[in-house]
Design an enzyme around this catalytic site. Structure first.
Site, PDB file in Angstrom:
ATOM      1  N   LYS A   1       0.850  -1.184   0.000  1.00 30.62           N
ATOM      2  CA  LYS A   1       0.000   0.000   0.000  1.00 30.62           C
ATOM      3  C   LYS A   1       0.886   1.235   0.000  1.00 30.62           C
ATOM      4  CE  LYS A   1      -3.649   2.336   2.506  1.00 30.62           C
ATOM      5  NZ  LYS A   1      -4.678   2.227   3.557  1.00 30.62           N
TER       6      LYS A   1
ATOM      7  N   LYS B   1      -2.140  -1.486  -3.917  1.00 30.91           N
ATOM      8  CA  LYS B   1      -3.024  -0.328  -3.864  1.00 30.91           C
ATOM      9  C   LYS B   1      -2.222   0.952  -3.928  1.00 30.91           C
ATOM     10  CE  LYS B   1      -6.069   1.934  -0.625  1.00 30.91           C
ATOM     11  NZ  LYS B   1      -6.535   1.991   0.706  1.00 30.91           N
TER      12      LYS B   1
HETATM   13  C1  PBG Z   1      -7.546   3.428   5.526  1.00 31.52           C
HETATM   14  C2  PBG Z   1      -7.836   3.226   4.086  1.00 31.52           C
HETATM   15  C3  PBG Z   1      -7.621   4.171   3.070  1.00 31.52           C
HETATM   16  C4  PBG Z   1      -8.149   3.620   1.905  1.00 31.52           C
HETATM   17  C5  PBG Z   1      -8.650   2.353   2.224  1.00 31.52           C
HETATM   18  N1  PBG Z   1      -8.429   2.117   3.586  1.00 31.52           N
HETATM   19  C6  PBG Z   1      -7.056   5.533   3.132  1.00 31.52           C
HETATM   20  C7  PBG Z   1      -5.703   5.760   3.647  1.00 31.52           C
HETATM   21  O1  PBG Z   1      -4.897   4.848   3.806  1.00 31.52           O
HETATM   22  O2  PBG Z   1      -5.419   6.917   3.927  1.00 31.52           O
HETATM   23  C8  PBG Z   1      -8.174   4.325   0.584  1.00 31.52           C
HETATM   24  C9  PBG Z   1      -9.197   3.871  -0.399  1.00 31.52           C
HETATM   25  C10 PBG Z   1      -9.488   4.835  -1.484  1.00 31.52           C
HETATM   26  O3  PBG Z   1      -8.853   5.888  -1.648  1.00 31.52           O
HETATM   27  O4  PBG Z   1     -10.416   4.515  -2.251  1.00 31.52           O
HETATM   28  N2  PBG Z   1      -6.670   2.632   6.160  1.00 31.52           N
END
Ligand code: PBG
Length: 327
Positions: A197, A250
């Site tokens: 991520k 992601k």
């Molecule tokens: C939080 C989380 C996020 C997303 C999914 N879970 C945001 C972040 O890490 O700040 C992002 C998903 C999206 O932007 O569609 N842990």
């Protein structure tokens, strides 16, 4: 004039039937997980930068789930918007079994036992600091956070979650979650890890949707540097050794090379998340009439599959399923 060519690749493209013979990748609703935002209120509140997405009331959520199942989408992932006054440094609300997420899982499972419910594990919706972990003196604590995440995951599993998806990027959380879930008797609950991520600016609209943006700093001490890919392989190896069932990359679209690398590095199924900013970009351009929404949305999803993803988390899930039916 006629070129003296032995190879003419165009012969294999000369009709839809022949193109169909050797098409390598395809999309189907079975590949999609629909992310849904929910809150405790009675109204569905539109999310500015994500047309078609709402902070859903319980009734709105039921309508979405019913529609998704009709569209052939069997799985959803839930994200809660938590009122500011319930957010704390330690995110206790994240494992309160009487509250929004656990109560919603029980309600949905009672009505649709076959629905696959994926839940997010991280503290950001519950943290008064807006970080995925516990903050102390401006630092995000790792091991203390993992302890809370285990409580959160067990609470979700007790409520009936099928797949737990930790999105926090703390070290060692997959092993700890597996041990915690198994210890509590949930050996059948899966772990879909947000393994790779990135600290991406493409999450902007999501944080607006949940009011969960960090109150200070950024997430770069836990989410990955967008410049890196070798580090992704290290994360995959760790999650695999700790017992992840599925690994996620992601965002998806801007990181197709990473999906491909991960595909080659593991035999585990791969998930990819077409995140809020990717969706917002497509929606904005299409609203202006600059792109053909059906075509670009399906092409973007197909590309994520071609790169090597099995399952795609996408806000386009329902629309894409409907478009696929038309084809
Ligand atoms: C939080 C989380 C996020 C997303 C999914 N879970 C945001 C972040 O890490 O700040 C992002 C998903 C999206 O932007 O569609 N842990």
């Amino acid at each position: 004039m006629s070129l003296n060519l032995i190879e003419r690749p165009r012969r294999n493209r000369k009709s839809e039937t022949i193109r169909g013979w050797h098409r390598e990748t395809w999309l189907s609703p079975q590949h999609f997980v629909l992310p849904l935002f929910l809150h405790g209120g009675t109204e569905d509140i539109a999310i500015g930068a994500m047309p078609g997405c709402f902070r859903l009331s319980p009734d709105g959520l039921d309508r979405e789930v019913e529609g998704a199942l009709e569209d052939g989408i069997g799985s959803i992932v839930l994200f809660p918007a938590i009122p500011e006054e319930l957010k704390t440094s330690f995110g206790e609300e994240s494992y309160n079994s009487e509250r929004l997420i656990p109560a919603t899982i029980r309600r949905l499972k009672a009505r649709w036992p076959e629905l696959v419910i994926v839940t997010d594990v991280a503290l950001d919706p519950y943290s008064c600091d807006g970080h995925d972990g516990i903050v102390q003196d401006g630092r995000i604590l790792n091991d203390e956070t993992v302890e809370v995440l285990v409580k959160q995951a067990i609470c979700q599993a007790e409520s009936g979650a099928d797949v737990i998806a930790p999105s926090d990027m703390m070290d060692g959380r997959i092993g700890a979650l597996r041990e915690g879930l198994d210890g509590a008797g949930f050996t059948e609950v899966s772990l879909l890890s947000y393994t790779v991520k990135y600290a991406s600016a493409f999450y902007g609209p999501f944080r607006e949707a949940l009011d969960s943006a960090p109150k200070f700093g950024d997430k770069k001490t836990y989410q990955m540097d967008p410049a890196n890919v070798r580090e992704a392989l290290r994360e995959v190896a760790l999650d695999e050794s700790e017992g992840a069932d599925i690994v996620m990359v992601k965002p998806a679209g801007p990181y197709l090379d990473v999906i491909r690398m991960v595909r080659e590095a593991t035999a585990l199924p791969i998930a990819a998340y077409q995140v809020s900013g990717e969706y917002a970009m497509l929606k904005a351009a299409c609203a202006n009439g600059w792109l053909d929404e059906k075509k670009v949305a399906l092409e973007s999803l197909l590309s994520i599959r071609r790169a090597g993803a099995d399952v795609i988390f996408t806000y386009y899930a329902r629309q894409a399923a409907a478009w696929l039916k038309e084809q």
